[in-house]
Write an enzyme that holds these catalytic residues in place. Structure first.
Site, PDB file in Angstrom:
ATOM      1  N   CYS A  73       0.838  -1.201   0.000  1.00  0.00           N
ATOM      2  CA  CYS A  73       0.000   0.000   0.000  1.00  0.00           C
ATOM      3  C   CYS A  73       0.873   1.252   0.000  1.00  0.00           C
ATOM      4  O   CYS A  73       2.014   1.221   0.472  1.00  0.00           O
ATOM      5  CB  CYS A  73      -0.916   0.006   1.223  1.00  0.00           C
ATOM      6  SG  CYS A  73      -2.307  -1.146   1.095  1.00  0.00           S
ATOM      7  N   HIS A 133      -5.941  -1.350  -2.102  1.00  0.00           N
ATOM      8  CA  HIS A 133      -5.756  -2.642  -1.447  1.00  0.00           C
ATOM      9  C   HIS A 133      -6.958  -3.562  -1.600  1.00  0.00           C
ATOM     10  O   HIS A 133      -6.819  -4.791  -1.578  1.00  0.00           O
ATOM     11  CB  HIS A 133      -5.477  -2.408   0.047  1.00  0.00           C
ATOM     12  CG  HIS A 133      -5.228  -3.646   0.847  1.00  0.00           C
ATOM     13  ND1 HIS A 133      -3.991  -4.217   0.980  1.00  0.00           N
ATOM     14  CD2 HIS A 133      -6.092  -4.440   1.555  1.00  0.00           C
ATOM     15  CE1 HIS A 133      -4.078  -5.305   1.738  1.00  0.00           C
ATOM     16  NE2 HIS A 133      -5.338  -5.456   2.103  1.00  0.00           N
ATOM     17  N   HIS A 184      -3.022  -7.663  -1.271  1.00  0.00           N
ATOM     18  CA  HIS A 184      -3.006  -6.532  -2.200  1.00  0.00           C
ATOM     19  C   HIS A 184      -2.843  -7.046  -3.638  1.00  0.00           C
ATOM     20  O   HIS A 184      -2.017  -7.919  -3.902  1.00  0.00           O
ATOM     21  CB  HIS A 184      -1.848  -5.598  -1.853  1.00  0.00           C
ATOM     22  CG  HIS A 184      -1.925  -4.262  -2.488  1.00  0.00           C
ATOM     23  ND1 HIS A 184      -2.180  -3.105  -1.774  1.00  0.00           N
ATOM     24  CD2 HIS A 184      -1.777  -3.873  -3.777  1.00  0.00           C
ATOM     25  CE1 HIS A 184      -2.175  -2.069  -2.607  1.00  0.00           C
ATOM     26  NE2 HIS A 184      -1.939  -2.513  -3.831  1.00  0.00           N
ATOM     27  N   HIS A 186      -1.421  -7.881  -6.842  1.00  0.00           N
ATOM     28  CA  HIS A 186      -0.051  -7.778  -7.324  1.00  0.00           C
ATOM     29  C   HIS A 186       0.327  -9.047  -8.082  1.00  0.00           C
ATOM     30  O   HIS A 186      -0.317 -10.084  -7.968  1.00  0.00           O
ATOM     31  CB  HIS A 186       0.926  -7.575  -6.164  1.00  0.00           C
ATOM     32  CG  HIS A 186       1.136  -8.800  -5.313  1.00  0.00           C
ATOM     33  ND1 HIS A 186       0.184  -9.254  -4.421  1.00  0.00           N
ATOM     34  CD2 HIS A 186       2.174  -9.681  -5.223  1.00  0.00           C
ATOM     35  CE1 HIS A 186       0.627 -10.351  -3.819  1.00  0.00           C
ATOM     36  NE2 HIS A 186       1.829 -10.634  -4.291  1.00  0.00           N
ATOM     37  N   GLN A 188       4.140 -10.928 -10.037  1.00  0.00           N
ATOM     38  CA  GLN A 188       5.580 -11.045  -9.869  1.00  0.00           C
ATOM     39  C   GLN A 188       6.245 -11.281 -11.221  1.00  0.00           C
ATOM     40  O   GLN A 188       5.597 -11.715 -12.177  1.00  0.00           O
ATOM     41  CB  GLN A 188       5.927 -12.194  -8.918  1.00  0.00           C
ATOM     42  CG  GLN A 188       5.360 -12.024  -7.514  1.00  0.00           C
ATOM     43  CD  GLN A 188       5.742 -13.167  -6.596  1.00  0.00           C
ATOM     44  OE1 GLN A 188       6.919 -13.363  -6.282  1.00  0.00           O
ATOM     45  NE2 GLN A 188       4.753 -13.929  -6.158  1.00  0.00           N
TER      46      GLN A 188
END
Length: 360
Positions: A73, A133, A184, A186, A188
């Site tokens: 965040c 979030h 959250h 996201h 990679q």
């Protein structure tokens, strides 16, 4: 898109990808952090011809923190996580607990004469899709999906130039059922120092097909066959087709492929990048509407290796879920985990029917 790179308190890189050219990213990281972790250790398994990474520092990584302590965040007067800005569009930073890295430690050269050892040289990055979030990728607007795609293309090119990196893998894990450690939204990016076993297997199949057909691309032929059959196609537009593969391993598995032979994300045209977002968002929406609960999933980009046999590869996204019914999950039991033989409980044609019916 505006790209701004800064350095975090421990020397790791953070990159902002902003949709406004006037965005100012001069907020410093004021945390007191220890030095970044060294790269993992790679050990060769001679029985399977595969490398295994030992990254013992990952045992201490952050695990499902409360929302007011989420490291992804934006910063507030009372909280400082990995992103020092008070708001952002897309942010990418070096993982604090990486499986692969560029900070090489001294390692032995072997464990036994049959088990050589080498550093896990590479790079692992975290891609934050939004500063909100409480949302999900499926709720992002198409413009943000385009920004994410451009960021992934940027990172694919950058990681491919790093010493030791042989393959770049972009992915998202969603849902506690999958094993996420942060809620959250996201993804990679991994820069592997070797070709993964799945990639080697796919390249071998593509090589055999090319040799048998005078150079034809295997994935292109499979895509053409699926589009011609039609019964497993879930959705399509001018540039992309989403279909359930005939030999799907997972209860709900969809492959999303461009209509043109493309090796990796940087090679996509502007038109292809723009067309991806609406179709992918539609697909994620169908997943969530299947059982009227948020669908756990893994979304994985398959790209050409950095250096080897790039002409055999074909960029595509594989999206799959372990949920096989509203109250049932698909676990990797003995056959899958021990032998690598998948047993699917849902016929691919049935999965395609259900996903088509889940359209708005």
């Amino acid at each position: 898109m505006k790209r701004t790179s800064i350095e975090l308190a421990d020397g790791r890189e953070l990159i902002y990808f902003d949709e406004r050219d006037d965005a100012v990213r001069d907020q410093p990281d004021r945390r007191d952090l220890p030095p970044p972790s060294p790269a993992s250790q790679l050990r060769y398994d001679p029985l399977t011809d595969e490398w295994v990474a030992l990254a013992v520092h990952r045992q201490t990584r952050t695990f499902l923190p409360p929302a007011d302590q989420c490291p992804l965040c934006p910063a507030t007067p009372s909280w400082a996580g990995e992103i020092p800005a008070p708001a952002y569009d897309v942010a990418v930073f070096e993982n604090r607990f990486p499986a692969f890295g560029q900070r090489i430690a001294d390692e032995p050269t072997e464990i036994t004469p049959y088990t050589p050892v080498r550093p896990g040289q590479g790079r692992c990055e975290v891609v934050c899709f939004t500063d909100d979030h409480h949302t999900s990728f499926a709720q992002l607007p198409p413009r943000r999906v385009r920004t994410v795609l451009d960021a992934l293309a940027d990172r694919t090119a950058a990681l491919g130039e790093l010493p030791g990196v042989e393959q770049v893998f972009c992915f998202e894990n969603r849902g506690v059922e999958i094993g996420v450690t942060l809620h959250h939204p996201h993804g990679q990016v991994y820069g592997y120092p070797f070709l993964t076993p799945r990639t080697r297997s796919m390249l071998a199949a593509a090589r055999r097909h090319a040799e048998a057909t005078g150079g034809r691309n295997l994935h292109a032929d499979v895509l053409a066959a699926e589009r011609a059959a039609g019964d497993r196609v879930v959705a399509a537009n001018e540039h992309w087709t989403a279909y359930v593969p005939a030999a799907a391993r997972w209860p709900f598995e969809v492959h999303l492929a461009p209509h043109r032979v493309v090796p990796d994300l940087p090679a996509l045209t502007d038109a292809e990048r723009d067309a991806f977002g609406p179709l992918y968002l539609d697909l994620l929406g169908r997943f969530d509407r299947l059982f009227e609960v948020p669908m756990p999933y893994i979304s994985a980009w398959y790209q050409a290796p950095v250096r080897l046999e790039r002409e055999l590869a074909y960029l595509h996204l594989q999206l799959f879920s372990i949920r096989r019914a509203a109250d049932k999950l698909k676990y990797l039991a003995g056959s899958e985990s021990a032998m690598g033989v998948f047993i699917n409980d849902v016929a691919p044609e049935r999965a395609a029917d259900l996903l088509r019916a889940a359209g708005r």
